[in-house]
Design a protein around this motif. Structure first.
Motif, PDB file in Angstrom:
ATOM      1  N   UNK A  48       2.250  -2.469   3.617  1.00 21.79           N
ATOM      2  CA  UNK A  48       1.197  -3.118   2.833  1.00 21.79           C
ATOM      3  C   UNK A  48      -0.192  -2.723   3.307  1.00 21.79           C
ATOM      4  N   UNK A  49      -0.317  -2.398   4.593  1.00 18.92           N
ATOM      5  CA  UNK A  49      -1.636  -2.054   5.135  1.00 18.92           C
ATOM      6  C   UNK A  49      -2.150  -0.724   4.593  1.00 18.92           C
ATOM      7  N   UNK A  55       0.445   1.176  -8.145  1.00 23.56           N
ATOM      8  CA  UNK A  55       1.828   1.624  -8.006  1.00 23.56           C
ATOM      9  C   UNK A  55       2.346   1.356  -6.596  1.00 23.56           C
ATOM     10  N   UNK A  56       1.511   1.606  -5.592  1.00 25.16           N
ATOM     11  CA  UNK A  56       1.917   1.345  -4.205  1.00 25.16           C
ATOM     12  C   UNK A  56       2.154  -0.141  -3.976  1.00 25.16           C
ATOM     13  N   UNK A  57       1.307  -0.977  -4.547  1.00 27.03           N
ATOM     14  CA  UNK A  57       1.471  -2.423  -4.407  1.00 27.03           C
ATOM     15  C   UNK A  57       2.780  -2.874  -5.020  1.00 27.03           C
ATOM     16  N   UNK A  58       3.078  -2.382  -6.219  1.00 20.33           N
ATOM     17  CA  UNK A  58       4.331  -2.768  -6.893  1.00 20.33           C
ATOM     18  C   UNK A  58       5.551  -2.272  -6.117  1.00 20.33           C
ATOM     19  N   UNK A  59       5.454  -1.093  -5.525  1.00 18.01           N
ATOM     20  CA  UNK A  59       6.584  -0.541  -4.772  1.00 18.01           C
ATOM     21  C   UNK A  59       6.890  -1.394  -3.539  1.00 18.01           C
ATOM     22  N   UNK A  60       5.846  -1.819  -2.825  1.00 17.32           N
ATOM     23  CA  UNK A  60       6.054  -2.644  -1.634  1.00 17.32           C
ATOM     24  C   UNK A  60       6.554  -4.034  -2.035  1.00 17.32           C
ATOM     25  N   UNK A  61       6.041  -4.569  -3.126  1.00 20.64           N
ATOM     26  CA  UNK A  61       6.530  -5.856  -3.623  1.00 20.64           C
ATOM     27  C   UNK A  61       8.017  -5.773  -3.962  1.00 20.64           C
ATOM     28  N   UNK A  93      -2.587 -10.741   0.934  1.00 16.42           N
ATOM     29  CA  UNK A  93      -3.744 -10.002   1.436  1.00 16.42           C
ATOM     30  C   UNK A  93      -3.803  -8.606   0.816  1.00 16.42           C
ATOM     31  N   UNK A  94      -2.628  -7.981   0.674  1.00 17.96           N
ATOM     32  CA  UNK A  94      -2.589  -6.646   0.079  1.00 17.96           C
ATOM     33  C   UNK A  94      -3.055  -6.703  -1.377  1.00 17.96           C
ATOM     34  N   UNK A  95      -2.647  -7.754  -2.082  1.00 11.03           N
ATOM     35  CA  UNK A  95      -3.085  -7.915  -3.463  1.00 11.03           C
ATOM     36  C   UNK A  95      -4.590  -8.097  -3.565  1.00 11.03           C
ATOM     37  N   UNK A  96      -5.163  -8.850  -2.629  1.00  7.82           N
ATOM     38  CA  UNK A  96      -6.613  -9.048  -2.619  1.00  7.82           C
ATOM     39  C   UNK A  96      -7.344  -7.734  -2.336  1.00  7.82           C
ATOM     40  N   UNK A  97      -6.803  -6.959  -1.381  1.00  2.41           N
ATOM     41  CA  UNK A  97      -7.418  -5.661  -1.090  1.00  2.41           C
ATOM     42  C   UNK A  97      -7.336  -4.746  -2.301  1.00  2.41           C
ATOM     43  N   UNK A  98      -6.187  -4.792  -2.964  1.00  3.47           N
ATOM     44  CA  UNK A  98      -6.024  -3.952  -4.145  1.00  3.47           C
ATOM     45  C   UNK A  98      -7.020  -4.352  -5.234  1.00  3.47           C
ATOM     46  N   UNK A  99      -7.293  -5.648  -5.360  1.00  3.56           N
ATOM     47  CA  UNK A  99      -8.270  -6.106  -6.346  1.00  3.56           C
ATOM     48  C   UNK A  99      -9.658  -5.561  -6.019  1.00  3.56           C
TER      49      UNK A  99
END
Length: 238
Positions: A48-49, A55-61, A93-99
């Motif tokens: 996640x870091x 796409x990366x966010x969805x893959x880790x989720x 946190x990863x979602x917030x960073x992605x936003x």
């Protein structure tokens, strides 16, 4: 016939077994290897870091969900819930960073679009053939008259929409009348786009005069239609 039937049965059985084995193999390949909830959550955190894209966010989720399902199947709901409690804050946190990344990407994209538009406007302004100041002011005046016509059309459409809205309420919201509202909205958008296009043309005319002739048009001369410029600051109506 019996031989053919046996052959078809054999082929069907073989095909069925092949599909089952293929599915089993696919399932085995997709299974995650469990260690401990802490270690696996740490692995999710490490992945996640590095997230920068959707796409990366969805893959880790997806991977985290696979781990959670595996814990539920292997150890029961309690350990799955515990594992989720470990990785869920990390994914938040990863979602917030992605936003934040997404907002920056959108900002950069808008700047790039604005830059491209500015370059196009400059090119158009340099290439635009120019006449006398009177000619240029008359172009703007004609365009403004076109804009006023479009604005009158907008007023008519909005009045029609308001009346239709009241008629719809009285008629009990029939679908055909609701569809008509959508048609009017589309017509309004089309007219607004035409207004923006003509206003943009006027902006190019002004820019072209500044760039090519270092000339600021006295737009007070636009009023009344055709004009004749008599000096640098005055004009008389034709």
């Amino acid at each position: 016939m019996k031989a053919d039937t046996k052959k078809r049965v054999a082929l069907t059985t073989f095909y069925t077994l092949f599909v089952v084995m293929l599915l089993m193999g696919t399932r085995c390949e997709s299974r995650v290897h469990l260690t401990t909830p802490e270690r696996d959550a740490k692995h999710i955190a490490e992945l996640a870091s590095t997230i920068h894209s959707e796409a990366e966010l969805r893959a880790v989720e997806k991977l985290a969900t696979e781990y959670e399902i595996a814990y539920r199947k292997s150890y029961g709901g309690a350990k799955a819930i515990y594992f989720k409690s470990l990785y869920e804050p990390v994914m938040d946190e990863a979602g917030e960073r992605r936003a934040i990344y997404r907002a920056e990407e959108e900002r950069v994209a808008k700047l790039e679009e604005l830059f491209d538009t500015s370059l196009s406007d400059l090119e158009a302004a340099w290439q635009m053939p120019l006449g006398s100041e009177s000619d240029e002011l008359n172009k703007i005046a004609a365009n403004n008259a076109t804009i006023e016509g479009y604005r009158a059309e907008l007023l008519s459409l909005n009045a029609e929409k308001e009346q239709l809205a009241m008629d719809i309420i009285e008629a009990g919201y029939p679908q055909d009348m609701l569809d008509k509202i959508g048609v009017i909205d589309s017509e309004v958008e089309a007219v607004e786009a035409k207004i923006a296009e003509v206003e943009h043309t006027n902006a190019i005319i002004r820019l072209s005069n500044r760039l090519q002739l270092q000339r600021e048009l006295n737009e007070e001369c636009r009023e009344g239609g055709s004009v004749e410029v008599t000096d640098a600051t005055n004009c008389s109506l034709q």
